[in-house]
Design a protein around this motif. Structure first.
Motif, short mmCIF file in Angstrom:
data_model
loop_
_atom_site.label_atom_id
_atom_site.label_comp_id
_atom_site.label_asym_id
_atom_site.label_seq_id
_atom_site.Cartn_x
_atom_site.Cartn_y
_atom_site.Cartn_z
N MET B 1 -5.76 -4.49 2.60
CA MET B 1 -4.35 -4.19 2.40
C MET B 1 -4.08 -3.98 0.91
N PHE B 3 -0.78 -2.49 -1.51
CA PHE B 3 0.55 -1.90 -1.58
C PHE B 3 0.75 -1.02 -2.81
N LEU B 275 12.94 -2.19 3.97
CA LEU B 275 12.87 -0.90 4.66
C LEU B 275 11.92 0.05 3.94
N LEU B 277 9.25 -0.93 2.47
CA LEU B 277 7.91 -1.38 2.90
C LEU B 277 7.57 -0.87 4.29
N LEU B 278 8.56 -0.92 5.18
CA LEU B 278 8.30 -0.43 6.54
C LEU B 278 8.00 1.06 6.53
N CYS B 280 6.60 2.65 4.11
CA CYS B 280 5.23 2.77 3.58
C CYS B 280 4.21 2.43 4.66
N ARG B 281 4.53 1.46 5.49
CA ARG B 281 3.58 1.09 6.53
C ARG B 281 3.43 2.22 7.55
N LEU B 283 3.65 5.24 6.84
CA LEU B 283 2.81 6.18 6.11
C LEU B 283 1.33 5.80 6.24
N SER B 284 1.04 4.52 6.06
CA SER B 284 -0.34 4.05 6.20
C SER B 284 -0.87 4.28 7.61
N ASP B 285 0.01 4.05 8.58
CA ASP B 285 -0.43 4.24 9.96
C ASP B 285 -0.85 5.68 10.18
N MET B 287 -1.99 7.61 7.82
CA MET B 287 -3.25 7.80 7.09
C MET B 287 -4.42 7.24 7.87
N ASN B 288 -4.16 6.14 8.58
CA ASN B 288 -5.22 5.53 9.37
C ASN B 288 -5.30 6.18 10.75
#
Lengths: 372, 394
Positions: B1, B3, B275, B277-278, B280-281, B283-285, B287-288
């Motif tokens: 993880m 950030f 919000l 952060l959410l 961004c998450r 976004l990561s999802d 990317m993954n």
């Protein structure tokens, strides 16, 4: 950049969950009138110690596992999910204090035994009003040759009655605040359990009368902000995980419980409440994981992240555990259900080390200072 | 993880920055041809950008003071459907003018007979030789008064259940028989929404998007305004002022000295940061390579009322002066190019953010049903042939 938990973290969390679900039972606490004496504190601690968890954040140099706050969040969250009563949290707070503030000799003397699970700690900061900041005036330390004599009172000390050693915030003559290490088992130390409503946690008053202690090496200005960030993060992590557990069990119940020929979860009054809960869970998890990351990296936003996480999760856990009781209906208000245990943990976590509102005041101070 | 956002020295960032330094005032077409209108699309339209590159492009455009042409219906919602469901001729005809901003698009979805129950719509499209003839009435259509292209969902088979008999069309908005009437909302600002009347509108049959009967699947996909939610923290659907700007503004006018406002501002600030952060998450999802799911609904469920709180506290901090039209709460904050950057307009408009693109109540149903697995709402009309259901209701 990757905001998702790694496979390793997910595995760590899953292994903790599997272990706790198998080993921890709240059955004795769910007997009406139970107190913390029924919470299997010692037995749970032996199991947890056997897992090596007391040494999670202790450096490898002192026989710990040297893991990060993110790793810790995986395990601490799982303990909060099951409410697993044990002196883990007090020992964690004490270990952080000694590791950051102790001299090399102090660390060598204490930390390996903590990591091994044979020595338990507690951190005494708050005064009788619950205030931790600004520092208490209720305990003073006088220098006596090589050691110090401590007198005064501390309150709301988590796991004090189980602790072998206490880390106590006190004022030196001249007004400087510092932290002192005291053996709990000595004539000048009296620990009285509080009739604490959160019966899955042991909380006590500590009275000191010329108790013999030694000063931790670090100055308060070095130790306290660092320690406070981690304490707030730990409480937020517990609250976030508890909030999620409460939401999950409430959703399960709403799917099963029938009224007027339909599951109650099919009614919008209930369904929308549960959607709101999920929103609060997502926000709580995001806030605490961000704090975990920021503290692991010693990031400049660590203090802000920890204060935000404590502020948000305090309110969310209280709100969700309260709604949960309402959705369960009258049965959710009985002692034999677990709902009240979460409700009580939520309220206790919210108040300890500064309420949501107190944290928000710190948040806005930090934002203003940065803008100035 | 991790950030940490992509840093200043990220090679992709330097590449993008260099492009904007070489092209300081790009035309809409130049932006589109460089792939910046829809970076996440395949070439030649986009750059096959992952979420990180999308974020970098967003940031670098902002830094360069350059905006993608304001054509949200095409860019965020509908044009992507042409990649998978359109014909080659449709792609060639519609996509470049859409991405360059030459043709503004609108979505002809909602109808007066029911907003949330979109599948119950009454507008019909009847095949007549090599044309469809459309008759009906649409409402809450953003940008219809400026649009060249309308994405229309209409009923092609009334004897199918309501969600099965729908089809989607690409309609020239200057076709005879289309009349657009602006709706002036409570803000009294230039209209955002319109009513659109369609009286025997004849459109070529090759304007059908996908196949007959695929309309419901297309329009539900288009309504997941995934990309908007990715990175923008503004109060009005990601645009306009954010909680950070609220706190800066309140500090500027010394409103934070009031303990109650100070606590409320802090609460809104914390929500705003979470919000982010959410987002961004999500976004990561991406990317993954995790497929987008109902998280879009939960993000909007949280972000819309948060946005309302942001602009509401700004308004209240003005006291009675807040009721004077156009009064700025925070004198030194300059309005940007986006109409929602105006705090006063954003406040009066903000009632719409819990109504448009799914009301708050409908979103809560979606979250509860699709993310928590709670029982679905009963719709006694869902399986009946639409025409029969309508007769029964009448």
């Amino acid at each position: 950049m990757n905001f998702a938990l790694s496979e390793d973290h997910l595995m760590l969390r899953q292994s903790a969950r599997t272990f706790l679900e198998k080993e921890i039972s709240l059955a004795r606490v769910l007997v009406p009138g139970a107190t913390v004496a029924d919470a299997d504190y010692e037995a749970n601690w032996s199991k947890i110690a056997a897992m090596g968890w007391p040494g999670l954040v202790i450096d490898e140099a002192y026989d710990g596992l040297g893991l990060s706050c993110i790793d810790l969040a995986m395990i601490l969250g799982e303990m909060a999910r099951t409410l697993a009563p044990s002196p883990f949290l007090g020992t964690l707070f004490g270990a952080w204090a000694v590791q950051k503030g102790g001299s090399e000799a102090q660390k060598k003397a204490l930390l390996p035994a903590v990591a091994a699970g044979s020595t338990k700690l507690a951190l005494a900061v708050a005064d009788a009003s619950g205030a931790v900041d600004p520092p208490s005036h209720e305990a003073t330390a006088r220098k006596r040759g090589q050691s110090w004599g401590l007198t005064g009172a501390k309150s709301f000390v988590i796991d004090a009655a189980a602790a072998d050693w206490l880390v106590v915030a006190a004022q030196e003559e001249g007004g400087n605040r510092a932290f002192f290490l005291l053996e709990a088992n000595q004539p000048g130390v009296q620990v009285d359990l509080l009739p604490w409503r959160d019966v899955t946690r042991q909380v006590a008053d500590v009275r000191l009368k010329d108790a013999v202690g030694e000063r931790l090496a670090a100055d308060d200005a070095t130790l306290w902000p660092w320690l406070r960030d981690r304490v707030l993060f730990a409480l937020a992590t517990e609250s976030a995980a508890g909030t999620q557990r409460v939401m999950e069990m409430t959703v399960d119940y709403a799917k099963e419980r029938m009224a007027f020929g339909r599951p109650i979860g099919s009614y919008q009054a209930i369904k929308h409440s549960l959607a709101d809960m999920l929103g609060q869970v997502e926000c709580s998890n995001a806030a605490t994981l961000y704090a975990a990351w920021a503290l692991s990296e010693n990031h400049a936003r660590g203090s802000l992240a920890a204060a935000m996480a404590k502020a948000y999760t305090s309110d969310a856990y209280m709100a969700v555990s309260q709604r949960s009781i309402q959705i369960f209906g009258a049965i959710g208000f009985t002692w034999e259900m677990v709902n009240h245990l979460y409700f009580k943990r939520a309220r206790a976590n919210a108040e300890l080390f500064g309420s949501a509102r107190a944290q928000r005041a710190r948040v806005i101070d930090m934002v203003e200072r940065k803008a100035a | 993880m991790d950030f940490e956002l992509p840093g200043e020295d990220h090679p992709k960032r330097q590449e993008i920055r260099a492009w904007f330094e070489a092209n300081p005032h790009p035309s809409g077409l130049a932006l589109a041809q460089a792939g910046f209108a829809v970076p996440h699309w395949p070439r030649p339209w986009g750059l096959e950008a992952d979420a990180e590159l999308q974020l970098i492009i967003d940031q670098e455009m902002k830094r360069a003071g350059v905006h993608v042409p304001r054509n949200p219906v095409a860019i965020n919602n509908c044009a992507q459907s042409l990649l998978t469901h359109g014909t080659e001729a449709q792609r060639q005809h519609f996509l470049w003018p859409a991405l360059s901003g030459e043709h503004t698009w609108c979505m002809l979805f909602s109808e007066p007979s029911g907003g949330s129950d979109l599948g119950n719509l009454r507008t019909v499209a009847r095949l007549d030789g090599d044309h469809y003839v459309i008759k009906g009435h649409k409402i809450w259509t953003s940008l219809a008064h400026k649009a060249k292209v309308g994405v229309l969902v209409a009923r092609t088979d009334p004897d199918q259940p309501k969600h099965k008999g729908l089809s989607e069309f690409l309609v020239d908005m200057d076709t005879p028989g289309i009349r657009v009437r602006p709706i002036i909302d409570m803000s009294a600002h230039e209209n955002e929404y319109n009513e659109v009347f369609l009286e025997d509108v004849r459109i070529p049959a090759d304007r059908l998007l996908g196949k007959e009967g695929e309309g419901w699947a297309l329009c539900t996909t288009q309504l997941q305004t995934e990309r908007v939610a990715l990175s923008r923290p503004g109060a009005i659907w990601g645009h306009g002022p954010s909680a950070r700007e609220l706190v800066e503004g309140l500090a500027e006018i010394r409103a934070l000295a009031d303990g109650a406002i100070r606590d409320e501002a802090a609460q809104i600030f914390v929500e705003g940061e979470i919000l982010r952060l959410l987002a961004c998450r999500a976004l990561s999802d991406r990317m993954n390579a995790k497929a987008p799911g109902p998280e879009g609904a939960i993000h909007k469920m949280l972000a819309a009322p948060h946005g309302q709180r942001v602009v509401d506290l700004a308004k209240r901090s003005q006291g009675a002066r807040g009721m004077i039209a156009g009064e700025k709460p925070f004198p030194s904050q300059l309005a940007g190019d986006d109409p929602y950057d105006d705090w006063d307009y954003a406040f009066w408009f903000s009632q719409a953010v819990t109504l448009g693109v799914g009301t708050q109540e409908v979103l809560k149903n979606v979250v509860a049903e699709r993310m928590l697995g709670l029982p679905r709402e009963l719709d006694p009309t869902a399986r009946l042939p639409w025409a029969e259901a309508r007769r029964k209701q009448a």
